[in-house]
Enzyme design. Structure first.
Site, PDB file in Angstrom:
ATOM      1  N   GLU A 231      42.360  38.011  43.231  1.00  0.00           N
ATOM      2  CA  GLU A 231      42.233  36.564  43.483  1.00  0.00           C
ATOM      3  C   GLU A 231      43.258  36.234  44.552  1.00  0.00           C
ATOM      4  O   GLU A 231      44.446  36.129  44.262  1.00  0.00           O
ATOM      5  CB  GLU A 231      42.539  35.761  42.208  1.00  0.00           C
ATOM      6  CG  GLU A 231      41.593  36.008  41.058  1.00  0.00           C
ATOM      7  CD  GLU A 231      40.228  35.377  41.264  1.00  0.00           C
ATOM      8  OE1 GLU A 231      39.995  34.772  42.342  1.00  0.00           O
ATOM      9  OE2 GLU A 231      39.390  35.512  40.373  1.00  0.00           O
ATOM     10  N   CYS A 265      45.758  27.848  45.472  1.00  0.00           N
ATOM     11  CA  CYS A 265      44.767  28.572  46.277  1.00  0.00           C
ATOM     12  C   CYS A 265      43.528  27.718  46.500  1.00  0.00           C
ATOM     13  O   CYS A 265      42.855  27.848  47.513  1.00  0.00           O
ATOM     14  CB  CYS A 265      44.394  29.872  45.570  1.00  0.00           C
ATOM     15  SG  CYS A 265      43.896  29.612  43.862  1.00  0.00           S
TER      16      CYS A 265
HETATM   17  P1  NAP Z   1      52.538  37.000  46.741  1.00  0.00           P
HETATM   18  O1  NAP Z   1      53.750  37.036  47.571  1.00  0.00           O
HETATM   19  O2  NAP Z   1      51.423  37.905  47.063  1.00  0.00           O
HETATM   20  O3  NAP Z   1      53.035  37.245  45.233  1.00  0.00           O
HETATM   21  C1  NAP Z   1      52.138  37.325  44.152  1.00  0.00           C
HETATM   22  C2  NAP Z   1      52.579  38.427  43.215  1.00  0.00           C
HETATM   23  O4  NAP Z   1      52.424  39.680  43.875  1.00  0.00           O
HETATM   24  C3  NAP Z   1      54.050  38.355  42.829  1.00  0.00           C
HETATM   25  O5  NAP Z   1      54.198  38.820  41.516  1.00  0.00           O
HETATM   26  C4  NAP Z   1      54.711  39.285  43.821  1.00  0.00           C
HETATM   27  O6  NAP Z   1      55.936  39.787  43.356  1.00  0.00           O
HETATM   28  C5  NAP Z   1      53.670  40.367  43.932  1.00  0.00           C
HETATM   29  N1  NAP Z   1      53.670  41.097  45.190  1.00  0.00           N
HETATM   30  C6  NAP Z   1      54.021  40.672  46.413  1.00  0.00           C
HETATM   31  N2  NAP Z   1      53.823  41.631  47.338  1.00  0.00           N
HETATM   32  C7  NAP Z   1      53.343  42.705  46.670  1.00  0.00           C
HETATM   33  C8  NAP Z   1      52.954  44.009  47.067  1.00  0.00           C
HETATM   34  N3  NAP Z   1      52.985  44.412  48.324  1.00  0.00           N
HETATM   35  N4  NAP Z   1      52.500  44.853  46.126  1.00  0.00           N
HETATM   36  C9  NAP Z   1      52.424  44.463  44.831  1.00  0.00           C
HETATM   37  N5  NAP Z   1      52.795  43.244  44.401  1.00  0.00           N
HETATM   38  C10 NAP Z   1      53.232  42.364  45.304  1.00  0.00           C
HETATM   39  O7  NAP Z   1      51.892  35.568  46.693  1.00  0.00           O
HETATM   40  P2  NAP Z   1      52.643  34.181  46.585  1.00  0.00           P
HETATM   41  O8  NAP Z   1      53.099  33.802  47.919  1.00  0.00           O
HETATM   42  O9  NAP Z   1      53.634  34.204  45.490  1.00  0.00           O
HETATM   43  O10 NAP Z   1      51.424  33.267  46.089  1.00  0.00           O
HETATM   44  C11 NAP Z   1      50.702  32.527  46.965  1.00  0.00           C
HETATM   45  C12 NAP Z   1      49.400  33.193  47.312  1.00  0.00           C
HETATM   46  O11 NAP Z   1      48.638  33.419  46.121  1.00  0.00           O
HETATM   47  C13 NAP Z   1      48.560  32.304  48.177  1.00  0.00           C
HETATM   48  O12 NAP Z   1      47.927  33.059  49.156  1.00  0.00           O
HETATM   49  C14 NAP Z   1      47.539  31.750  47.197  1.00  0.00           C
HETATM   50  O13 NAP Z   1      46.361  31.287  47.783  1.00  0.00           O
HETATM   51  C15 NAP Z   1      47.328  32.916  46.305  1.00  0.00           C
HETATM   52  N6  NAP Z   1      46.740  32.500  45.029  1.00  0.00           N
HETATM   53  C16 NAP Z   1      45.446  32.825  44.771  1.00  0.00           C
HETATM   54  C17 NAP Z   1      44.840  32.410  43.613  1.00  0.00           C
HETATM   55  C18 NAP Z   1      43.419  32.751  43.291  1.00  0.00           C
HETATM   56  O14 NAP Z   1      43.013  32.594  42.141  1.00  0.00           O
HETATM   57  N7  NAP Z   1      42.620  33.184  44.240  1.00  0.00           N
HETATM   58  C19 NAP Z   1      45.572  31.653  42.695  1.00  0.00           C
HETATM   59  C20 NAP Z   1      46.895  31.346  42.996  1.00  0.00           C
HETATM   60  C21 NAP Z   1      47.474  31.781  44.173  1.00  0.00           C
HETATM   61  P3  NAP Z   1      57.348  39.191  43.895  1.00  0.00           P
HETATM   62  O15 NAP Z   1      57.403  37.767  43.483  1.00  0.00           O
HETATM   63  O16 NAP Z   1      58.361  40.023  43.232  1.00  0.00           O
HETATM   64  O17 NAP Z   1      57.335  39.353  45.386  1.00  0.00           O
END
Ligand code: NAP
Length: 458
Positions: A231, A265
């Site tokens: 997601e 999102c």
């Molecule tokens: P993010 O940086 O990707 O972080 C999300 C999770 O992934 C965190 O637990 C993070 O850990 C971990 N993570 C980050 N980089 C990683 C990697 N290379 N490998 C494995 N795990 C990794 O996202 P965010 O900035 O917190 O959240 C915002 C994004 O989420 C936006 O793009 C939003 O649209 C999306 N989102 C999508 C949905 C949906 O249902 N489609 C819902 C909500 C949010 P750390 O915190 O330790 O870095």
């Protein structure tokens, strides 16, 4: 990123947490595997009972949990209460409907030379959930409730800025009476996700987060031939046609862009308005965005709290500055307020062109892009030009327009005359770079189950 709770309204570090050592992580995975072996044999009635108990506990402590959410990621207290209420309804939904989703599905045995044939849904074991901070309880719950109802075991790697919410979830399931280790929080950095996902004791993963994180997890899962649900980001179109009730559409447009302080999102992010009503829409939308109260998220009069992290606010500022530098017009907002904490003014921009980064990417903050179009076809062409395809919105009373929208919009969800929202009862997910797989409803539960075919001869 350090694992710590930092209050976004003040910038103050509230508490730091140590990452699990290698031995502690190994121990937790061993416990998860052991729990999976016995938990799969529990009855659906017992699982439903534990889910209901979790719902009751959560409901009973909703105020405190909401305040915890606010303190870690800055959404308004009212929004946090709504998030907690949604988790309660998600738990009850799977407790009530889960048993029906888990029933065997009979096939036509006679057609395949059998006395009977059926599909039986079985749990697959330990599932790793990598979750974001923006809905720190709900994002994890919409994985956990169906997974635990299905007989799977969960290990949660939550975002590093919401460790207390992550630990609360583990405690909630323990208090509800689930067997030991059926749901564990792993306080680990993103860098450890690969090791956990490659571990043979882990069967599959679900990730909600950014596109880069999704790409990385999907490629590791692909290499290991493990199931993954993604997601990812969204830049949802919100299309307003002349036949609609403009007052209502404008009110919802404001909510759509600013809900969760603009960090969802499924926020409406790109607004396509028909030229016949463009001036009227613009006037109302800009006035309403400009009238929002930005302030202390615990204050009940606040509409928009701070962004969750300093770097998140910097990203939003960079997007806006990039657009302004390339000719965009600021209709309202466009600056950070002069106060401590990571606030950003609700902002409306016009004149967005493909040279600007925000045209192709996702702005995770309260910044709306408005485009004037001469037809629904043009709006759809623009909307579909984006790499993401999560939610989408149309405001129209015209049946033919609604049909065209549903047929042609490239998104996992199409909402007409309403704001895109997740409900336990209906599937949630995207297409294109917004990811694949579905959460919620029966579909979300079956993503992490073995649909085992059974054939019984004469
Ligand atoms: P993010 O940086 O990707 O972080 C999300 C999770 O992934 C965190 O637990 C993070 O850990 C971990 N993570 C980050 N980089 C990683 C990697 N290379 N490998 C494995 N795990 C990794 O996202 P965010 O900035 O917190 O959240 C915002 C994004 O989420 C936006 O793009 C939003 O649209 C999306 N989102 C999508 C949905 C949906 O249902 N489609 C819902 C909500 C949010 P750390 O915190 O330790 O870095």
């Amino acid at each position: 990123m350090a694992i710590a709770s930092t209050n976004p309204a003040t910038g103050e570090v509230v508490e730091r947490f140590d990452e699990l050592t290698a031995d502690q992580l190994d121990d937790k995975l061993a416990r998860a595997a052991a729990a999976a072996a016995s938990y799969r044999l529990t009855s659906v009635e017992d699982r439903a009972g534990w889910l209901k108990a979790a719902a009751d506990h959560l409901e009973g402590e909703a105020g405190d949990v909401a305040a915890l959410i606010v303190s870690e990621m800055g959404k308004t207290y009212q929004a946090a209460r709504a998030e907690v209420a949604k988790c309660v309804s998600g738990l009850r939904f799977y407790a009530d409907r889960g048993p029906a989703f888990l029933r065997n599905v009979d096939g036509d045995g006679g057609k395949v030379g059998a006395r009977s044939t059926y599909v039986t849904y079985q749990p697959i074991g330990v599932v790793l959930a990598v979750m974001p901070w923006n809905l720190p309880l709900w994002q994890a719950m919409r994985f956990a409730a169906p997974a635990l109802m299905a007989g799977n075991v969960g290990v949660l790697k939550h975002a590093s800025n919401v460790p207390q919410c992550a630990l609360y979830l583990e405690e909630l399931f323990r208090k509800a009476g689930f067997p030991e280790d059926v749901f564990q929080t792993l306080l680990i950095s993103a860098g450890k996700v690969e090791q956990v996902l490659r571990d043979p004791r882990v069967a599959a993963a679900t990730l909600t987060g950014s596109e880069p994180a999704g790409r990385s997890v999907a490629s590791i899962a692909g290499d290991e031939v493990k199931k993954v649900v993604l997601e990812l980001g969204g830049s949802d179109p919100f299309i307003i046609m002349p036949s609609t009730d403009l007052e209502r559409a404008t009110d919802v447009a404001v909510t759509a862009r600013t809900l969760n302080n603009g960090q969802s999102c499924i926020n409406g992010k790109r607004f396509f308005v028909h030229e016949d009503i463009a001036d009227a829409f613009m006037e109302k939308f800009v006035a309403k965005m400009g009238a929002l109260v930005v302030g202390d998220p615990m204050d009940l009069d606040t509409d928009v709290g701070p962004l969750a992290t300093e770097s998140g606010r910097q990203d939003v500022e960079d997007y806006v500055q990039d657009a302004i530098g390339k000719g965009a017009t600021v209709l309202v907002g466009g600056e950070r307020p002069d106060r401590p904490g990571w606030f950003y003014q609700p902002t409306v921009l016009a004149g967005i062109t493909p040279e600007m980064r925000m045209y192709h990417e996702e702005v995770f903050g309260p910044v709306a892009q408005v485009f004037v179009v001469s037809s629904l076809e043009e709006a759809l062409r623009e909307a579909n030009g984006h790499p993401y395809g999560l939610g989408s919105n149309l405001w129209s009373e015209d049946e033919a327009e609604r049909d065209l929208f549903v047929r042609d919009v490239q998104s996992g969800m199409a909402f007409i005359n309403g704001n895109t929202t997740s409900y336990p009862e209906i599937p949630f997910g995207g297409v294109k770079r917004s990811g694949y797989g579905r959460e919620l409803s029966d579909l979300g539960m079956h993503e992490f189950m073995n649909a085992k075919t059974v054939w019984v001869g004469e």
